[in-house]
Design a protein around this motif. Sequence first.
Motif, PDB file in Angstrom:
ATOM      1  N   ASP A  76      50.549  36.366  10.880  1.00 18.35           N
ATOM      2  CA  ASP A  76      51.221  36.888  12.075  1.00 18.35           C
ATOM      3  C   ASP A  76      50.369  37.912  12.812  1.00 18.35           C
ATOM      4  O   ASP A  76      50.569  38.154  14.002  1.00 18.35           O
ATOM      5  N   MET A  77      49.426  38.541  12.107  1.00 16.98           N
ATOM      6  CA  MET A  77      48.602  39.597  12.717  1.00 16.98           C
ATOM      7  C   MET A  77      47.357  39.052  13.426  1.00 16.98           C
ATOM      8  O   MET A  77      46.670  39.797  14.106  1.00 16.98           O
ATOM      9  N   ARG A  78      47.046  37.755  13.262  1.00 20.49           N
ATOM     10  CA  ARG A  78      45.865  37.206  13.937  1.00 20.49           C
ATOM     11  C   ARG A  78      46.119  37.118  15.434  1.00 20.49           C
ATOM     12  O   ARG A  78      47.180  36.703  15.875  1.00 20.49           O
ATOM     13  N   LEU A  79      45.112  37.538  16.202  1.00 22.36           N
ATOM     14  CA  LEU A  79      45.219  37.620  17.653  1.00 22.36           C
ATOM     15  C   LEU A  79      44.143  36.798  18.331  1.00 22.36           C
ATOM     16  O   LEU A  79      43.064  36.586  17.777  1.00 22.36           O
ATOM     17  N   PHE A  80      44.440  36.390  19.553  1.00 16.93           N
ATOM     18  CA  PHE A  80      43.449  35.771  20.421  1.00 16.93           C
ATOM     19  C   PHE A  80      43.345  36.654  21.655  1.00 16.93           C
ATOM     20  O   PHE A  80      44.360  36.985  22.283  1.00 16.93           O
ATOM     21  N   GLU A  81      42.139  37.064  21.985  1.00 21.17           N
ATOM     22  CA  GLU A  81      41.940  37.924  23.150  1.00 21.17           C
ATOM     23  C   GLU A  81      40.685  37.468  23.881  1.00 21.17           C
ATOM     24  O   GLU A  81      39.725  37.007  23.262  1.00 21.17           O
ATOM     25  N   THR A  82      40.707  37.613  25.201  1.00 19.36           N
ATOM     26  CA  THR A  82      39.512  37.306  25.986  1.00 19.36           C
ATOM     27  C   THR A  82      39.080  38.537  26.769  1.00 19.36           C
ATOM     28  O   THR A  82      39.902  39.376  27.139  1.00 19.36           O
ATOM     29  N   LEU A  83      37.792  38.619  26.978  1.00 17.88           N
ATOM     30  CA  LEU A  83      37.194  39.681  27.785  1.00 17.88           C
ATOM     31  C   LEU A  83      36.540  38.995  28.982  1.00 17.88           C
ATOM     32  O   LEU A  83      35.753  38.060  28.798  1.00 17.88           O
ATOM     33  N   ASP A  84      36.863  39.423  30.177  1.00 19.82           N
ATOM     34  CA  ASP A  84      36.322  38.828  31.393  1.00 19.82           C
ATOM     35  C   ASP A  84      34.966  39.458  31.699  1.00 19.82           C
ATOM     36  O   ASP A  84      34.903  40.595  32.180  1.00 19.82           O
ATOM     37  N   ILE A  85      33.908  38.722  31.411  1.00 20.78           N
ATOM     38  CA  ILE A  85      32.545  39.223  31.625  1.00 20.78           C
ATOM     39  C   ILE A  85      32.272  39.387  33.122  1.00 20.78           C
ATOM     40  O   ILE A  85      31.582  40.310  33.541  1.00 20.78           O
ATOM     41  N   GLU A  86      32.848  38.496  33.913  1.00 13.64           N
ATOM     42  CA  GLU A  86      32.618  38.513  35.357  1.00 13.64           C
ATOM     43  C   GLU A  86      33.044  39.835  35.994  1.00 13.64           C
ATOM     44  O   GLU A  86      32.436  40.302  36.947  1.00 13.64           O
ATOM     45  N   ARG A  87      34.088  40.456  35.450  1.00 15.61           N
ATOM     46  CA  ARG A  87      34.562  41.734  36.002  1.00 15.61           C
ATOM     47  C   ARG A  87      33.516  42.836  35.843  1.00 15.61           C
ATOM     48  O   ARG A  87      33.510  43.809  36.593  1.00 15.61           O
ATOM     49  N   ALA A  88      32.646  42.697  34.839  1.00 17.64           N
ATOM     50  CA  ALA A  88      31.617  43.707  34.602  1.00 17.64           C
ATOM     51  C   ALA A  88      30.322  43.405  35.353  1.00 17.64           C
ATOM     52  O   ALA A  88      29.389  44.201  35.322  1.00 17.64           O
ATOM     53  N   ALA A  89      30.275  42.235  36.014  1.00 26.29           N
ATOM     54  CA  ALA A  89      29.052  41.808  36.692  1.00 26.29           C
ATOM     55  C   ALA A  89      29.137  42.052  38.193  1.00 26.29           C
ATOM     56  O   ALA A  89      30.199  41.930  38.796  1.00 26.29           O
ATOM     57  N   ARG A  90      27.990  42.383  38.766  1.00 29.66           N
ATOM     58  CA  ARG A  90      27.924  42.637  40.210  1.00 29.66           C
ATOM     59  C   ARG A  90      27.751  41.342  41.005  1.00 29.66           C
ATOM     60  O   ARG A  90      28.181  41.243  42.139  1.00 29.66           O
ATOM     61  N   ASN A  91      27.047  40.351  40.405  1.00 28.65           N
ATOM     62  CA  ASN A  91      26.779  39.082  41.089  1.00 28.65           C
ATOM     63  C   ASN A  91      26.480  38.009  40.033  1.00 28.65           C
ATOM     64  O   ASN A  91      26.544  38.294  38.829  1.00 28.65           O
ATOM     65  N   LEU A 148      27.957  45.262  27.566  1.00 28.75           N
ATOM     66  CA  LEU A 148      28.177  45.096  29.006  1.00 28.75           C
ATOM     67  C   LEU A 148      27.864  46.375  29.781  1.00 28.75           C
ATOM     68  O   LEU A 148      27.462  46.318  30.938  1.00 28.75           O
ATOM     69  N   ASP A 149      28.016  47.526  29.132  1.00 27.61           N
ATOM     70  CA  ASP A 149      27.696  48.806  29.762  1.00 27.61           C
ATOM     71  C   ASP A 149      26.210  49.139  29.684  1.00 27.61           C
ATOM     72  O   ASP A 149      25.783  50.193  30.150  1.00 27.61           O
ATOM     73  N   GLY A 150      25.428  48.260  29.022  1.00 27.62           N
ATOM     74  CA  GLY A 150      23.980  48.449  28.980  1.00 27.62           C
ATOM     75  C   GLY A 150      23.435  49.107  27.728  1.00 27.62           C
ATOM     76  O   GLY A 150      22.253  49.468  27.687  1.00 27.62           O
ATOM     77  N   ALA A 151      24.244  49.286  26.708  1.00 32.15           N
ATOM     78  CA  ALA A 151      23.756  49.911  25.471  1.00 32.15           C
ATOM     79  C   ALA A 151      22.672  49.031  24.835  1.00 32.15           C
ATOM     80  O   ALA A 151      22.745  47.804  24.912  1.00 32.15           O
ATOM     81  N   PRO A 152      21.667  49.647  24.215  1.00 32.15           N
ATOM     82  CA  PRO A 152      20.639  48.861  23.524  1.00 32.15           C
ATOM     83  C   PRO A 152      21.267  48.068  22.375  1.00 32.15           C
ATOM     84  O   PRO A 152      22.217  48.534  21.730  1.00 32.15           O
ATOM     85  N   HIS A 153      20.728  46.881  22.122  1.00 36.40           N
ATOM     86  CA  HIS A 153      21.267  46.049  21.050  1.00 36.40           C
ATOM     87  C   HIS A 153      21.245  46.775  19.707  1.00 36.40           C
ATOM     88  O   HIS A 153      22.186  46.643  18.919  1.00 36.40           O
TER      89      HIS A 153
END
Length: 180
Positions: A76-91, A148-153
Amino acid sequence: MKIPQDRIGVLIGEGGETLRRIEREAEVSLDVNSDDGAVAVEKTGDPIRGMKAPDIVRAIGRGFKPDAALSLLEDDMRLFETLDIERAARNDNDLRRKKGRLIGENGRTRELMEELTGANVVIYGSTLGVIGGPKEVDTVRSAAEMILDGAPHGAVYSFLERKHVEELKHQGMEYHEFSG
């Protein structure tokens, strides 16, 4: 709900096998319109299991394999979530670069997110999808936002390793780093 045209075949499966499996395990009836990708979900059995069916369909639509999507029914605790990469992109170029950073060289960054959190991670189109427990999903979301915020890997990998060690300690397991 709608899923991309190129994912309809995965949802249905060979000879309708995947569709029937989802219907059986989630206790629902699915009506798939192959022309436009519309999927209607009707609960037929246990309403709690049926509530997970739309997430299973959405997860397959966002690039997950059916087995990973069906793992949502395991707990019951397993979740599905998405992160919209496009929202963090300028173009479009920035979107491609950010997707590339999330995937990493030869897929290594995405693989490390999976290995060190235990979550399933897929990058498809302009989204990053995660299936896992609340802590796993939260850790992957945080790592992805760092990238997405530019942190080094390297900083992101350290963050993931630290979270992994904390989780092992929380589970009562000892972790000893091998210095080589």
